[in-house]
Design an enzyme around this catalytic site. Sequence first.
Site, PDB file in Angstrom:
ATOM      1  CG  ASP A  49      -2.047  -1.141   0.845  1.00 26.03           C
ATOM      2  OD1 ASP A  49      -1.823  -1.765   0.280  1.00 26.03           O
ATOM      3  OD2 ASP A  49      -3.049  -0.313   1.859  1.00 26.03           O
ATOM      4  CE  LYS A  57      -5.298   1.890   2.575  1.00 28.76           C
ATOM      5  NZ  LYS A  57      -3.572   1.359   3.037  1.00 28.76           N
ATOM      6  CE  LYS A 114      -6.669  -1.744   2.530  1.00 24.66           C
ATOM      7  NZ  LYS A 114      -5.234  -2.166   2.938  1.00 24.66           N
TER       8      LYS A 114
END
Lengths: 308, 281
Positions: free
Chosen positions: A145, A208, A244
């Site tokens: 991430d 995300k 996400k």
Amino acid sequence: MMNSTAFLPTTDGGSVRTTPVDAVALEARAAALCTRSIKTTSKRAALHTTIRCIDLTTLEGIDTPGKVASLCQKAIRPDPANPTIPSVAAVCVYPEMVEHAVTSVSGTTVVVASVAGAFPAGMSTPAVRVADIADAVGRGAGEIDIVLNRSAFMSGDLRRAYDEIVAAKEACGTAHLKVILETGELGSYEQVRRASMLAMAAGADFIKTSTGKIPKAATHPMVLNMAEAIRDYADQTGVIVGLKGAGGIRTAKQAWHHLVIVGETLGSDWLTPERFRLGASSLLNDVLMQIQKLDTGHYSGPNYVTVD
Amino acid sequence: MAEHIPVDKTFKLFIGGTFPRSESGRTFQIHSADGDLLANAAKASRKDLREAVKAARGAQADWAGRTAYNRGQVLYRVAEVMESRRAEFISVLTDMGQTAHSVRAEVDRSIDRWVWYAGWADKLHHVLGTVNPVAGPYFNFTFPEPTGVVVVAAPDDPPLLGLLSRIAPVIISGNTAVVTTGGPSALAAVTLAEVLATSDVPGGVVNVLTGDKAELLPWALGHMDVNSVDLTGEPNGLDDEAVATAADNVKRIVRSDPVGASPYMIGDFLEMKTVWHPIGR
């Protein structure tokens, strides 16, 4: 500044177009989807799906190998008293904790995700950030991430923001790359839509919402906005990108509203851990308490789930 | 100047320091002794109870962590504000059909009762705690601690004195309360909630649910995050099976005197902790 219908390049030499966002309609649609009532068997299915899509996260300065080990046990078997509860998708930790997490989850379906690239601000120099990513992958992280370079993006240097994601993707090798847009800092739905397209065009496997380090995070309209960007991108390129939501998702109800939004926007194909994740820590306990309520008919309490 | 149009109060719930309507959207009618419609009050659902328990649990550690002196001061402040709203309490009780004389007597006794319990905050440890003689070189103390979240079934009669007599002994020691009230006492309960909201009581320490006690109490008895249920105001409306579910997490079930006052009524909602401390030589 680019206008909203500008073209962005893709890594295969093509280009994608961002569509304008009607903020009022977006919020109204998200609010309408959040009134959906989910009961009994559907509720149980939604709660199980939520668990299977969770990235169980601990990103604190006081994380220790012991805390990560217990988090991993919880990720593998969320409710020690109930073996029918599925494992979560992944645990999400800082690079220093990756090796400990890998040891703890080996032999299970749980993947180790690591934040990297000078999370959460991302304000190290490019070489350091790429080295950070490669290091985390080398330690065994299956998912990475990273944060979007908001400094470059917000000052209009889209090329630099784009190139850095391309470089990060290269550093990931076979690991999945999730790009955090930090939507709370981008100022408008339109900017988030543009950042989503940029990240996908640069090769992100997932986009995300947030780091979880600032208060404005995974709101329902923002998740809808990014789901629509993913739909646009799939329409234009045929490429499937995951979504996400992270930050501020604490209750089971919030989580199943996210499932409704993603399901209605992208289809139920997206309601799998391969394409949808919820980054969370305290959410899991709330979901477990809801399942206990379904099982026993009585409201449960925090004494009957493990401590985070 | 145009004629004033009265602005009638909407009687709502009191959860976590705010006044929401019931999530269920339900209301029930409260009539005066003469049959006039006084209010469409919110009719709490089991989900409102769940939210109220959550609010009470969230407030409990901070409330119990305050000094006993401070809790006493906060309760005394409540009495001050009740005094300034005396006319409103009198009006509410009069509407319910009591005579003027009995109403004034009840309001006076209620405020007195509350102040009396406020004074117990920093004294109950001395009266209920003990120093125990033991066979060994140890100091041995037993001292009281609050049990946690208490759901209170408020007595219907007398509406105000019964309500205050059951809430005060619960919260004075550091418990937090979810109070369920039925028809006749609901107006007094909502008026009390407005006092609590404006008198330094932290949000969530007292939560007030109006509606049907017999509907809400089985959910409270089964709730695994409730530590005690005071059934004084619901003496015989529940079947034994519902009460038995309270055993699942070893809740204290209290049935007491609706208008009594005693430090031992505070003790009903306390856990006794005993510690052994070596005597140095």
